[in-house]
Design an enzyme around this catalytic site. Structure first.
Site, PDB file in Angstrom:
ATOM      1  N   LYS A 105      30.951  38.678  38.323  1.00 22.51           N
ATOM      2  CA  LYS A 105      32.400  38.511  38.174  1.00 22.51           C
ATOM      3  C   LYS A 105      32.990  39.861  37.842  1.00 22.51           C
ATOM      4  CE  LYS A 105      35.482  35.100  38.216  1.00 22.51           C
ATOM      5  NZ  LYS A 105      35.470  33.837  38.967  1.00 22.51           N
ATOM      6  N   ASP A 145      39.970  35.748  42.452  1.00 20.00           N
ATOM      7  CA  ASP A 145      40.079  34.801  41.344  1.00 20.00           C
ATOM      8  C   ASP A 145      41.560  34.828  40.945  1.00 20.00           C
ATOM      9  OD1 ASP A 145      38.632  33.002  39.381  1.00 20.00           O
ATOM     10  OD2 ASP A 145      39.488  34.385  37.954  1.00 20.00           O
ATOM     11  N   ASN A 219      47.077  28.924  42.756  1.00 17.08           N
ATOM     12  CA  ASN A 219      46.362  28.694  44.006  1.00 17.08           C
ATOM     13  C   ASN A 219      45.628  27.348  43.957  1.00 17.08           C
ATOM     14  OD1 ASN A 219      44.349  28.578  45.979  1.00 17.08           O
ATOM     15  ND2 ASN A 219      44.169  30.785  46.107  1.00 17.08           N
ATOM     16  N   GLY A 221      45.615  24.779  41.542  1.00 15.39           N
ATOM     17  CA  GLY A 221      46.367  23.592  41.111  1.00 15.39           C
ATOM     18  C   GLY A 221      47.371  23.110  42.153  1.00 15.39           C
TER      19      GLY A 221
HETATM   20  P1  NAD Z   1      46.444  31.320  39.621  1.00 19.74           P
HETATM   21  O1  NAD Z   1      46.831  32.530  38.865  1.00 19.74           O
HETATM   22  O2  NAD Z   1      46.840  31.217  41.055  1.00 19.74           O
HETATM   23  O3  NAD Z   1      47.005  30.032  38.847  1.00 19.74           O
HETATM   24  C1  NAD Z   1      46.921  29.824  37.469  1.00 19.74           C
HETATM   25  C2  NAD Z   1      48.011  28.818  37.091  1.00 19.74           C
HETATM   26  O4  NAD Z   1      47.847  28.426  35.742  1.00 19.74           O
HETATM   27  C3  NAD Z   1      49.435  29.388  37.208  1.00 19.74           C
HETATM   28  O5  NAD Z   1      50.259  28.371  37.747  1.00 19.74           O
HETATM   29  C4  NAD Z   1      49.820  29.641  35.752  1.00 19.74           C
HETATM   30  O6  NAD Z   1      51.223  29.585  35.539  1.00 19.74           O
HETATM   31  C5  NAD Z   1      49.120  28.471  35.099  1.00 19.74           C
HETATM   32  N1  NAD Z   1      48.905  28.574  33.666  1.00 19.74           N
HETATM   33  C6  NAD Z   1      48.575  29.639  32.914  1.00 19.74           C
HETATM   34  N2  NAD Z   1      48.475  29.283  31.611  1.00 19.74           N
HETATM   35  C7  NAD Z   1      48.734  27.961  31.556  1.00 19.74           C
HETATM   36  C8  NAD Z   1      48.787  27.004  30.512  1.00 19.74           C
HETATM   37  N3  NAD Z   1      48.522  27.317  29.257  1.00 19.74           N
HETATM   38  N4  NAD Z   1      49.095  25.734  30.826  1.00 19.74           N
HETATM   39  C9  NAD Z   1      49.349  25.393  32.099  1.00 19.74           C
HETATM   40  N5  NAD Z   1      49.312  26.239  33.129  1.00 19.74           N
HETATM   41  C10 NAD Z   1      49.014  27.507  32.852  1.00 19.74           C
HETATM   42  O7  NAD Z   1      44.858  31.150  39.492  1.00 19.74           O
HETATM   43  P2  NAD Z   1      43.895  30.239  40.362  1.00 19.74           P
HETATM   44  O8  NAD Z   1      43.223  31.097  41.384  1.00 19.74           O
HETATM   45  O9  NAD Z   1      44.584  28.992  40.768  1.00 19.74           O
HETATM   46  O10 NAD Z   1      42.750  29.901  39.276  1.00 19.74           O
HETATM   47  C11 NAD Z   1      42.923  28.885  38.304  1.00 19.74           C
HETATM   48  C12 NAD Z   1      41.568  28.530  37.706  1.00 19.74           C
HETATM   49  O11 NAD Z   1      40.678  28.128  38.743  1.00 19.74           O
HETATM   50  C13 NAD Z   1      40.867  29.695  36.993  1.00 19.74           C
HETATM   51  O12 NAD Z   1      40.102  29.180  35.928  1.00 19.74           O
HETATM   52  C14 NAD Z   1      39.936  30.236  38.068  1.00 19.74           C
HETATM   53  O13 NAD Z   1      38.839  30.963  37.540  1.00 19.74           O
HETATM   54  C15 NAD Z   1      39.502  28.916  38.691  1.00 19.74           C
HETATM   55  N6  NAD Z   1      38.939  29.073  40.029  1.00 19.74           N
HETATM   56  C16 NAD Z   1      39.633  29.694  41.004  1.00 19.74           C
HETATM   57  C17 NAD Z   1      39.059  29.825  42.270  1.00 19.74           C
HETATM   58  C18 NAD Z   1      39.815  30.442  43.415  1.00 19.74           C
HETATM   59  O14 NAD Z   1      39.282  30.419  44.519  1.00 19.74           O
HETATM   60  N7  NAD Z   1      41.032  30.938  43.229  1.00 19.74           N
HETATM   61  C19 NAD Z   1      37.769  29.327  42.507  1.00 19.74           C
HETATM   62  C20 NAD Z   1      37.092  28.672  41.474  1.00 19.74           C
HETATM   63  C21 NAD Z   1      37.688  28.545  40.242  1.00 19.74           C
END
Ligand code: NAD
Length: 408
Positions: A105, A145, A219, A221
């Site tokens: 990572k 990520d 991304n 959610g």
């Molecule tokens: P992102 O930055 O696109 O989205 C994160 C979201 O969380 C944003 O909408 C942000 O406003 C929100 N957020 C932040 N703090 C918050 C809180 N306290 N309460 C509610 N919402 C909150 O990131 P992402 O790529 O969607 O990643 C989200 C999670 O998924 C991370 O843990 C990441 O490691 C995991 N993940 C992502 C991927 C990927 O392919 N992008 C793959 C596996 C796991």
């Protein structure tokens, strides 16, 4: 905030207590620290001419199963313990998924919203220049990520190709599709989570049409919200860092995405009620999907959760104390190292396509993804039943056994 690496090690300790074999105990000792943990300083020329130094990281946790693989996070709170925890979980995630990749990572401590596009590009290229010696399609293959987009991955792959002369495009995954990216990568984490949910739905006595609550609207959610909504489930609440919205009759996700694009926020979406993130986590629903950050479900709020099942699309959203509370309360948690593995599986497909100069259709990608998620679902369930333990511990034991097997 709780140290995510301590949480990860607490999970490892628990798995070793459940599976008491000497082999797993020895492996766990090896997995108490990464094979390599690199911190870098990245000088960036800002638009005003000044030089600013950013702190960056790459943790190469374990490569028993193949080249290190894992995303790069850009966030103001990113620090080495978080990156180590995420790299450890990646090691187990690749093993659970059954792909020939190890765990890594990376990250940079930065608020990307404060940078211009040019500054962001120079920072991203700087990360690659500082680390190019330890990267390559056969050594370490980074991916996106939090806050790292396909465009950033394309800058990084380009920088790496210039430095190394490698023209396979397999050095980074999550690239745009016209620059060597795979079909389906952008939605793969949420899509894989959906296949996982479907694989477990009957086993967990969930209804055919569920009420769903999603924390985090980035991304992962927002794609999850669309996928569950399109499949006919009722997404009753979603949130981002500024808070959430709730409609007991179900939110129209297509309209909500348009609203967010237009206004930049979830707030004031017609017919919805404003709620806080803590209220959102405590809503009564069939399925709660944390898709934001670590430790959001913790010992302060685990007692208040009213969801029937939790599907972890975020990494590390449930603290070890909360895990115990939820297990005692009989709320199954579909664990991150399996539930969000769709992202790394499709990243692996991208790497494979790049090395073979191939390009698969989205249909092919999702068909293979579904089969792999279903297969690991069966094995996790078996392991957790065998040891009468949680699905998380079932996934841990499966991963550790697979890594151990390779180290023989
Ligand atoms: P992102 O930055 O696109 O989205 C994160 C979201 O969380 C944003 O909408 C942000 O406003 C929100 N957020 C932040 N703090 C918050 C809180 N306290 N309460 C509610 N919402 C909150 O990131 P992402 O790529 O969607 O990643 C989200 C999670 O998924 C991370 O843990 C990441 O490691 C995991 N993940 C992502 C991927 C990927 O392919 N992008 C793959 C596996 C796991």
């Amino acid at each position: 905030m709780q140290n995510p690496f301590q949480n990860a090690m607490a999970q490892l300790d628990k798995a070793v207590k459940i599976n008491k074999t000497k082999k797993l105990h020895d492996l766990a000792e090896r997995l108490r620290q990464p094979e390599r943990d690199i911190r870098i300083s990245i000088p960036v020329q800002m638009d005003n001419g000044a030089i600013k130094i950013f702190e960056g990281y790459r943790v190469q946790y374990n490569n028993a199963l193949g080249p290190y693989k894992g995303g790069i996070r850009y966030h103001p709170l990113t620090e080495i313990n978080e990156v180590k925890a995420l790299a450890f979980w990646m090691t187990l995630k690749c093993a659970v998924a059954g792909i020939p990749m190890g765990g890594g990572k990376g990250g940079i401590t930065v608020e990307p919203k404060d940078l211009s596009k040019g500054e962001l590009e120079r920072l991203s290229r700087g990360w690659v220049r500082a680390l190019s010696d330890v990267l390559s399609p056969h050594k370490d293959v980074p991916a996106p990520d939090v806050n790292t987009t396909p465009e950033i991955m394309a800058w990084m792959a380009d920088e790496y190709a210039k430095i190394s002369g490698d023209n396979t495009e397999a050095s980074f995954t999550g690239k745009p599709t016209d620059q060597g990216g795979s079909e389906g990568r952008n939605t793969s984490t949420a899509q894989g989570g959906f296949y996982g949910f479907e694989a477990f739905r009957k086993e967990l006595n969930l209804p055919e049409k569920c009420t769903v609550v999603i924390q985090g609207f980035g991304n992962v959610g927002s794609h999850a919200a669309s996928i569950w909504h399109k499949a006919g489930h009722k997404v009753i609440a979603v949130s981002d860092s500024r808070g959430g919205i709730y409609d007991e009759n179900g939110l129209n996700i297509e309209k909500l995405l348009e609203h967010k694009k237009k206004t930049g926020a979830l707030a004031n979406f017609p017919d919805s009620k404003k709620i806080t993130n803590q209220e959102l986590l405590a809503l009564k629903c069939d399925l709660l999907i944390p898709s934001a950050f670590e430790n959001e479900i913790n010992k302060e709020n685990a007692d208040k959760i009213k969801a029937k099942v939790i599907l972890e699309l975020a990494n590390g959203p449930t603290s070890p104390e909360a895990d115990e509370i939820l297990f005692k309360r009989g709320i199954p948690v579909l664990p991150d190292i399996w539930a969000n593995s769709g992202g790394v599986i499709v990243s692996y497909f991208e790497w494979d396509q790049n090395l073979k100069r191939g390009h698969w259709t989205e249909e092919e990608i999702f068909k293979k993804l579904k089969l792999m998620i279903e297969d690991s679902a069966k094995q996790i369930l078996e392991k957790s039943k065998e040891s009468n333990t949680s699905l998380r511990m079932g996934a841990f034991i499966l991963a550790l056994e697979r890594i151990q097997e390779k180290l023989k």
